[in-house]
Design a protein around this motif. Structure first.
Motif, PDB file in Angstrom:
ATOM      1  N   SER A   1      28.313  33.614  42.817  1.00  0.00           N
ATOM      2  CA  SER A   1      29.214  33.932  42.207  1.00  0.00           C
ATOM      3  C   SER A   1      29.430  33.264  40.708  1.00  0.00           C
ATOM      4  O   SER A   1      29.337  31.855  40.776  1.00  0.00           O
TER       5      SER A   1
ATOM      6  N   LEU B   1      33.704  39.901  38.642  1.00  0.00           N
ATOM      7  CA  LEU B   1      32.707  39.664  39.800  1.00  0.00           C
ATOM      8  C   LEU B   1      31.538  40.294  39.746  1.00  0.00           C
ATOM      9  O   LEU B   1      30.616  40.085  40.311  1.00  0.00           O
TER      10      LEU B   1
ATOM     11  N   THR C   1      39.606  45.160  45.888  1.00  0.00           N
ATOM     12  CA  THR C   1      38.493  44.740  44.980  1.00  0.00           C
ATOM     13  C   THR C   1      38.206  45.750  44.170  1.00  0.00           C
ATOM     14  O   THR C   1      37.817  45.637  43.182  1.00  0.00           O
TER      15      THR C   1
ATOM     16  N   ALA D   1      38.414  36.906  38.488  1.00  0.00           N
ATOM     17  CA  ALA D   1      37.845  37.821  39.560  1.00  0.00           C
ATOM     18  C   ALA D   1      37.287  39.133  38.956  1.00  0.00           C
ATOM     19  O   ALA D   1      36.408  40.093  39.573  1.00  0.00           O
TER      20      ALA D   1
ATOM     21  N   GLU E   1      39.124  39.273  44.942  1.00  0.00           N
ATOM     22  CA  GLU E   1      39.896  38.357  44.576  1.00  0.00           C
ATOM     23  C   GLU E   1      40.872  37.271  45.068  1.00  0.00           C
ATOM     24  O   GLU E   1      41.494  37.776  46.023  1.00  0.00           O
TER      25      GLU E   1
ATOM     26  N   SER F   1      33.094  36.549  44.392  1.00  0.00           N
ATOM     27  CA  SER F   1      33.918  36.850  43.313  1.00  0.00           C
ATOM     28  C   SER F   1      33.506  36.296  41.973  1.00  0.00           C
ATOM     29  O   SER F   1      32.473  36.285  41.769  1.00  0.00           O
ATOM     30  N   ALA F   2      34.367  35.971  41.011  1.00  0.00           N
ATOM     31  CA  ALA F   2      34.083  35.258  39.755  1.00  0.00           C
ATOM     32  C   ALA F   2      35.159  34.088  39.433  1.00  0.00           C
ATOM     33  O   ALA F   2      36.258  34.508  39.994  1.00  0.00           O
TER      34      ALA F   2
ATOM     35  N   LEU G   1      25.361  39.312  42.045  1.00  0.00           N
ATOM     36  CA  LEU G   1      26.278  39.710  42.996  1.00  0.00           C
ATOM     37  C   LEU G   1      25.083  40.176  44.418  1.00  0.00           C
ATOM     38  O   LEU G   1      25.463  40.021  45.130  1.00  0.00           O
TER      39      LEU G   1
END
Length: 305
Positions: free
Chosen positions: A76, A110, A133, A107, A11, A51-52, A117
């Protein structure tokens, strides 16, 4: 220059720092991103932050900032309606404390797309992640993440992990212990911090930490602030003295940049103890700037001096 890249998973938040009266500086930082920042500066190869992200203006600016510094986001996902987490650094001298707004950050999703991923981790020399994470994910998402990391490792990536235990992010200590043990089981290099391990496991000494983690991971570097780092590879352990900075400005990101310096040196073929010496030099520069990220050139100068 590496033919393959490096990837970090986690993140990256909005960072408010440098408080002097009413004025704040807005930046981007987060433990795994801080490490990737150093890796990007020091390796010269492709760097990917896995991440997202949200679809808001701050997320868009974050992705642009990455790109401006040669860091991509791989596959991502961008989550409609989501936004990044935020934290503020409050300083007392050089020591810092943090206030967070991150409970609904993008995140946390993710690992929502297992295929994306896995794609983000393809063809990486190194995959790096942390206990933070793990902590921002629910149990099923952690399972998805660790499976993807295990597959990347089987495909030839080295995996490095920093347990980075933050009690406030976990429902209870036992959940963190289990999740972190599972992460260590898929890792080649562990980069714990001794005070964290004291909180999480009750370790009495850095040697205790190295011995315990060394049952799962062959290469362990136990960081300990301004005290020496303990580098343990198999049955061999060696202390590597830290560099004293007389007047640090801000200690945010020091341990993360140590990790980046260490991993960059190992990727370049340096022995573990020599890599730790380079890492201490990198960390000593980061504490002389505000916020978690030092300029690339400053990091390179420290690494090469």
């Amino acid at each position: 220059m590496m033919s393959k890249g490096v990837a970090a998973i986690g993140e990256c938040m909005l960072e408010l720092s440098g408080q002097n009266g009413p004025d704040w500086r807005l930046g981007f930082a987060g433990d795994t991103f801080n490490t990737l920042w150093a890796l990007a500066a020091l390796t010269g190869g492709p760097a990917t932050y896995v991440s997202a992200f949200g679809d808001d203006p701050f997320s868009q600016r974050q992705i642009e900032f990455f790109a401006e510094n040669g860091i991509g986001i791989g596959a991502s996902p961008v989550i409609i309606g989501a936004r990044p987490g935020l934290y503020a650094i409050t300083l007392d001298g050089a020591e810092r404390s943090f206030t967070y707004w991150r409970s609904d950050s993008a995140a946390r999703q993710l690992a929502s797309d297992a295929t994306a991923l896995a794609k983000s981790m393809e063809n990486q020399s190194l995959v790096y992640f942390s206990g933070i994470t793990l902590a921002i994910l629910d149990r099923e998402a952690r399972k998805t993440l660790l499976s993807a990391i295990s597959n990347a490792r089987a495909a030839g990536s080295q995996v490095a992990f920093d347990p980075n235990y933050r009690p406030r992010l976990w429902p209870e200590r036992e959940t963190a212990q289990v999740a972190i043990a599972e992460a260590l089981a898929v890792s080649d290099i562990a980069l714990p911090t001794f005070p964290d391990e004291q909180m999480l496991h009750g370790d009495r000494t850095p040697e205790d930490t190295a011995e315990r983690i060394g049952r799962s991971v062959r290469e362990v570097v136990v960081k300990n602030g301004e005290l020496p780092a303990l580098v343990s590879v198999g049955a061999d352990g060696q202390e590597v003295a830290a560099i004293h900075v007389a007047k640090p400005v801000d200690t945010t990101g020091a341990g993360d940049s140590f990790n980046g310096g260490y991993l960059a040196a190992r990727l370049a073929g340096l022995a573990p103890a020599d890599a730790a010496r380079r890492a201490h030099r990198v960390a000593s520069r980061v504490v002389q700037v505000r916020g978690a990220l030092a300029p690339f050139e400053m990091l390179r100068e420290a690494f090469d001096e």
